[in-house]
Design a protein around this motif. Structure first.
Motif, PDB file in Angstrom:
ATOM      1  N   HIS A  60       0.820  -1.216   0.000  1.00  0.00           N
ATOM      2  CA  HIS A  60       0.000   0.000   0.000  1.00  0.00           C
ATOM      3  C   HIS A  60       0.855   1.267   0.000  1.00  0.00           C
ATOM      4  N   GLU A  61       2.176   1.124  -0.005  1.00  0.00           N
ATOM      5  CA  GLU A  61       3.074   2.281   0.038  1.00  0.00           C
ATOM      6  C   GLU A  61       3.546   2.646  -1.372  1.00  0.00           C
ATOM      7  N   ASP A  66      -0.175   5.101   0.775  1.00  0.00           N
ATOM      8  CA  ASP A  66       0.623   5.884   1.716  1.00  0.00           C
ATOM      9  C   ASP A  66       1.905   6.291   1.004  1.00  0.00           C
ATOM     10  N   ASN A  67       2.090   7.578   0.791  1.00  0.00           N
ATOM     11  CA  ASN A  67       3.252   8.029   0.036  1.00  0.00           C
ATOM     12  C   ASN A  67       4.492   8.051   0.927  1.00  0.00           C
ATOM     13  N   SER A  96       3.362  13.006  -3.931  1.00  0.00           N
ATOM     14  CA  SER A  96       2.063  12.798  -3.297  1.00  0.00           C
ATOM     15  C   SER A  96       0.908  13.252  -4.180  1.00  0.00           C
TER      16      SER A  96
END
Length: 280
Positions: A104-105, A119-120, A111
């Motif tokens: 998820h990163e 999630d940046n 951004s």
């Protein structure tokens, strides 16, 4: 081995198996290995420093080897040819190996261009093509749905990296990691690729078709197996002399250059690619 290759410039990027080159990962391993003795912890620290010293030191420089840290790099050859490279050793978390990030990163986009549920964590985001032209991208892992299929048929490449590649549109994107994905393809980006690569959508929306409007076509490079075995490589000429030159900014040659096959046997051929470069 790299020193014996007749090339002016030899670029190296780490990957998930290069544990000793990921200082942060080694530090975490030492913290979690409570059963290790002080001597073993000390050895791990020394080995990590020794690995980086070897790749960044005089021995490597003397034979033309450049170790690429994550980020942008510029090079100029004796011929006057110049090019910009973006490199990253990081791959989505897999079996507790080095240079990891969670699925998820987003490690590759600013951004403002991240997918809505990501999630940046980008310390060195890949710039848009309009901001800073990238000629070559070298990443250990593949982008999503680009030469990233496992032997079970699953696409396991990074959706955030695909979004970044669509924004940057380099001439060449070279990667590995998924051994079964060995091969090359010529991707033509759609006219509205810029818009597609910035549109707000979730990771699932992006993976299940959101990205497709940004790609006009993807043509797999055919491989003559008999010739490959004789020449011990696959040669791809997309320079002007070939008559089928790659369109800078409009096309990207994607290459999964994994030498290892799925059984970890080094049987896949190398790729030798000819492309035009700007001249200073």
């Amino acid at each position: 081995m790299l020193g014996s290759i007749d090339a002016e410039l030899k670029l190296v990027v780490a990957g998930n198996h290069d544990v000793s080159l990921d200082e942060a990962f080694c530090a975490e391993l030492r913290k979690s290995a409570l059963s290790r003795s002080t001597h073993e912890d000390s050895y791990a620290a020394v080995a990590s420093q020794a690995a980086r010293t070897m790749w960044l030191g005089k021995r490597a420089r003397d034979v033309g080897v450049t170790y690429l840290e994550e980020g942008m790099h510029q090079f100029k050859l004796r011929s006057g040819a110049k090019f910009t490279v973006y490199a990253s050793p990081y791959t989505s978390f897999f079996c507790d190996w080095a240079f990891p990030y969670a699925a998820h990163e987003d490690r590759f986009n600013p951004s403002s261009a991240s997918l809505s549920d990501a999630d940046n964590i980008a310390h060195n985001p890949i710039p848009d093509r309009s901001d800073n032209v990238i000629d070559i991208m070298v990443t250990h892992g593949p982008p999503f749905d680009r030469l990233d299929r496992t032997d079970t048929g699953d696409s396991v490449g990074c959706p955030h990296l695909l979004r970044a590649t669509m924004r940057a549109r380099p001439r060449l994107h070279c990667f590995g990691h998924i051994h079964e994905g060995w091969g090359a393809e010529r991707v033509r980006w759609a006219a509205d690729a810029d818009e597609v690569s910035h549109v707000a959508q979730s990771t699932q929306e992006w993976k299940t078709g959101g990205y497709e409007r940004g790609i006009e076509s993807a043509e797999r490079i055919s491989v003559n197996r008999e010739k490959m075995l004789t020449e011990r490589a696959v040669f791809v000429d997309l320079s002007k002399r070939s008559g089928v030159a790659l369109e800078a900014g409009g096309e990207t040659l994607m290459v999964n250059a994994a030498i290892m096959d799925v059984q970890y046997s080094p049987t896949n051929a190398a790729w030798v690619v000819s492309l035009d470069s700007p001249v200073s």
